[in-house]
Design an enzyme around this catalytic site. Structure first.
Site, PDB file in Angstrom:
ATOM      1  N   GLU A 488      72.194 -12.506  81.179  1.00 55.09           N
ATOM      2  CA  GLU A 488      72.734 -12.296  82.585  1.00 55.09           C
ATOM      3  C   GLU A 488      74.024 -12.607  82.708  1.00 55.09           C
ATOM      4  OE1 GLU A 488      70.546 -10.813  84.790  1.00 55.09           O
ATOM      5  OE2 GLU A 488      68.916 -11.269  83.513  1.00 55.09           O
ATOM      6  N   HIS A 491      75.794  -9.144  81.931  1.00 54.58           N
ATOM      7  CA  HIS A 491      76.018  -8.205  83.295  1.00 54.58           C
ATOM      8  C   HIS A 491      77.172  -8.753  84.362  1.00 54.58           C
ATOM      9  CE1 HIS A 491      72.185  -6.221  82.703  1.00 54.58           C
ATOM     10  NE2 HIS A 491      71.500  -7.131  82.734  1.00 54.58           N
ATOM     11  N   HIS A 494      80.399  -7.539  82.827  1.00 56.27           N
ATOM     12  CA  HIS A 494      80.644  -6.117  83.163  1.00 56.27           C
ATOM     13  C   HIS A 494      80.952  -5.742  84.488  1.00 56.27           C
ATOM     14  CE1 HIS A 494      78.327  -1.830  82.598  1.00 56.27           C
ATOM     15  NE2 HIS A 494      79.759  -1.693  82.310  1.00 56.27           N
TER      16      HIS A 494
HETATM   17 ZN   LIG Z   1      69.614  -7.518  82.223  1.00 57.72          ZN
END
Ligand SMILES: [Zn+2]
Length: 703
Positions: A488, A491, A494
């Site tokens: 997670e 993410h 990102h």
């Molecule tokens: Zn994911």
């Protein structure tokens, strides 16, 4: 006198009440425009969503009716700026309905979801607006647009076409009705699924049946029973997936079967939580929607704007995996059956036995069990000395906890993230523990997204469902939990590294979005990172080298099972979304059995990771026809990890290159091209098979 004071107090109270302004209607003055969770109430969302839609439609109409000839600035950029209120409210609302919901919010969600869907239709089916977008698209080659602006102009055009802008008026009306029905059904599905998972929890009367569970798990089960007014009993709650964690340790076979049956049966039957009718109708109406838009089925429509482009490409990738995965799963089953037989068990391995005997095989072959491992994975150490440490090492970024930023639950924590040179990047929220008002699994979302056009930075949140320890006890994670945390956080990075101009550039396609998260998982087991966080929570002693070696060895353990349950779910998803538009409503269990057989993933002991009735990803979480993305992106992340290894590993130089060429660009370029530029070639599947231990080991000579 007394009466007067009371009367005055009443006036004062009334005026305070009357003066209260809905905090969602104005931009937050907190750092990074963080949501003012200490001021927002449940009653604020509905009026703010309605006002947000009203404002945006007004802005959109001015853009559509602008007498000036269409230009990037007066059309695309103007649309990108529109809807500031809705852009502020919707992510917070979605965050709360996922992480902290209640009957009031569910009611608002139910009422507003179809209106929000209709709102999008109002924009994307506005003929005048589309004419302007199309004009820009048609002359894009002569406009001297920079690459991001060009890409955004093209994506807008495609968004409109995919939303039905090229349809006749009659077909547009049909599409609107289908969209509205879909959104209502998705909301119904979500609420029933959540109610279903709570209702399916297992009540145990006899402590002896819990034999095998740790004292902490038994205490948590007793606490859950107390919370449900069942003091003196034990309650085992369910996770999203078919397989349940407790199945690995419960010795009492009848309880394992009860737990597994309760999990598998969610949504079946004819009670209030049944989802069968909803999903068969969803599959049908999505097929009808796709036909209207000129595609043979919904999967073809869904994959058209993805990295994979077509269902055939996705199916090919999975077919490449099925044979190796199911062959390994059958070997694993045989190994376990042997163990059962040696012990004179007298039964055939069933799905509810798999986790238990897999754990036994692991202990026998690898001499390791999770209870031995967990004391070395204390949440705060994993967080600070693992997850944050790895990010500092790769990218130079730092983290400072902000106790002054309000959150929506006492367990949620907030950090400010700064770049290597001290520049603030945004806020990171961590909501780690399971709650009954929270969706299952792990996910990442943003309350505020980065855009240089809007002058915003990221406010991003990670959600997990780790078991909350009893008060005063440390949160000890499993190795899967550790992996989920790194996932997670990939993410989150990102988002935090985004340097795009346009909000639309933040849109990442499904079969790319899991690439950065899965790549980040690799760092959890990097030797330097691992040694930094995997320390005993009591003594601070590093994990013994022998145990570290065993954990490494177990990375390929049970991968036949894991890959098979994943690929089965992926194929089931595609099957549901490849039915033709004129197909009748399906019988769920028959359809599922047929699909698994057709794609050769019908291994009796390995049910799909999710059965159709509780497969949230594909019915309500936006993964419709795209669950294959998890495997697809794993191909990317293993291949990209190899790039790091070929170039000296976890260095700041490599981190920066990856950050600049992939993470910072978000969705501002074609994904396949972006990957090719970073890697120097297209991705290959070899690294995935190797990482999962599924690579062909026996080569038959044919000459
Ligand atoms: Zn994911």
């Amino acid at each position: 006198m007394k009466l007067l004071i009371c009367a005055m107090a009443l006036v004062l109270a009334t005026s305070v009440y009357a003066q209260r302004v809905n905090p969602l209607l104005t931009p937050s003055t907190l750092p990074f425009q963080a949501p003012v969770f200490d001021k927002i109430t449940d009653a604020d969302f509905q009026p703010a969503l309605e006002e947000g839609m009203r404002q945006q439609l007004q802005e959109i109409n001015s853009i559509a009716n602008n007498p000036a000839p269409p230009s990037l600035v007066n059309t695309i950029e103007a649309m990108e700026r529109s809807g500031a209120l809705l852009r502020r409210v919707e992510p917070i609302f979605n965050g709360m309905t996922s992480s902290n919901t209640n009957p009031t919010l569910q009611k608002v969600e139910r009422e507003e979801a179809p209106k929000l869907a209709a709102h999008d239709d109002e924009i994307y089916l506005n003929a005048k607006l589309f004419a302007r977008v199309k004009a820009i698209y048609d002359m894009r080659a002569t406009l001297k647009l920079d690459p991001e602006a060009l890409h955004v102009a093209e994506r807008y055009y495609r968004d409109f076409v995919r939303a039905g802008a090229l349809l006749s008026e009659a077909d547009k009306t049909t599409l609107r009705a289908l969209n509205k029905e879909e959104s209502t059904l998705e909301t119904d599905y979500r609420n029933k699924r959540l109610a279903g998972v709570n209702a399916a929890a297992i009540v145990v009367d006899d402590r002896a049946q819990l034999d095998g569970l740790s004292d902490a798990d038994i205490a948590a089960a007793a606490q859950e029973a107390g919370r449900r007014g069942l003091t003196g009993k034990w309650v085992l709650t369910l996770q999203n997936t078919t397989q349940q964690p407790a199945l690995a340790s419960l010795k009492y076979r009848a309880l394992r079967k009860r737990l597994h049956d309760a999990s598998s049966a969610r949504g079946t039957g004819s009670d209030a939580n049944s989802t069968g009718t909803i999903i068969t109708r969803l599959a049908q109406l999505r097929a009808q929607k796709a036909r209207l838009l000129g595609f043979p089925n919904f999967a073809a429509f869904a994959l058209d704007d993805q990295m994979a482009k077509t269902p055939d490409n996705a199916l090919k990738l999975m077919n490449d995996v099925v044979l190796a995965a199911t062959a390994r799963a059958r070997e694993e089953a045989a190994r376990m059956q042997k163990l059962i037989d040696q012990e004179g068990g007298g039964f055939m391995l069933a799905p509810w036995d798999w986790q238990f005997y897999a754990e036994r095989v692991r202990k026998a072959d690898y001499d390791i069990d999770e209870s031995e491992v967990r004391p070395y994975f204390e949440l705060n150490r994993v967080l600070n000395d693992g997850m944050f440490f790895a990010a500092t090492r790769l990218y130079g970024i730092t983290f400072a906890e902000r106790h002054d930023i309000p959150a929506y639950d006492a367990d949620v924590r907030v950090w400010e993230v700064r770049d290597a040179d001290g520049t603030p990047l945004g806020l990171f929220y961590g909501d780690f523990f399971s709650r009954s008002n929270k969706d299952g699994g792990g996910w990442t979302s943003s309350f505020v997204s980065q855009s240089t056009l809007l002058g915003t930075r990221n406010v991003v949140t990670n959600n997990e469902n780790f078991t909350k320890p009893a008060p005063g006890e440390p949160a000890l994670l499993t190795s899967d939990d550790v992996q989920t945390m790194f996932h997670e956080f990939g993410h989150a990075l990102h988002s935090l590294f985004s340097t795009v101009r346009y909000p639309r550039s933040n849109g990442i396609v499904r079969d790319f979005t899991e690439f950065p998260s899965q790549l980040n998982e690799h760092w959890a087991f990097d030797p330097v990172v691992f040694a930094n966080y995997a320390k005993h929570y009591k003594t601070g002693a590093p994990m013994p080298p022998a145990l570290v070696e065993k954990i490494k060895k177990t990375k390929t353990f049970n991968q036949g099972f894991s890959t098979t349950e994943n690929v089965a779910a992926s194929l089931l998803d595609l099957a549901w979304h490849m039915i033709p538009a004129d197909a009748p409503a399906q019988n769920v269990s028959a359809f599922e059995a047929d699909a698994l057989k057709k794609y050769h993933v019908d291994v009796p002991q390995v049910p799909p990771r999710y059965h159709s009735t509780y497969f949230s990803h594909i019915w309500s979480l936006g993964y419709s026809a795209r669950y294959y993305s998890y495997l697809w992106t794993e191909v990317l992340d293993d291949d990209a990890y190899d790039w790091f290894m070929e170039h000296g590993g976890m260095t700041r130089q490599n981190g920066n290159r990856y950050r600049q060429m992939i993470l910072a660009r978000r969705g501002s370029q074609d994904f396949a091209a972006m990957y090719r530029a970073f890697r120097g070639r297209d991705p290959v599947v070899g690294p995935l098979l190797r990482e999962r231990g599924l690579a062909v080991t026996k080569i038959t000579k044919t000459n």
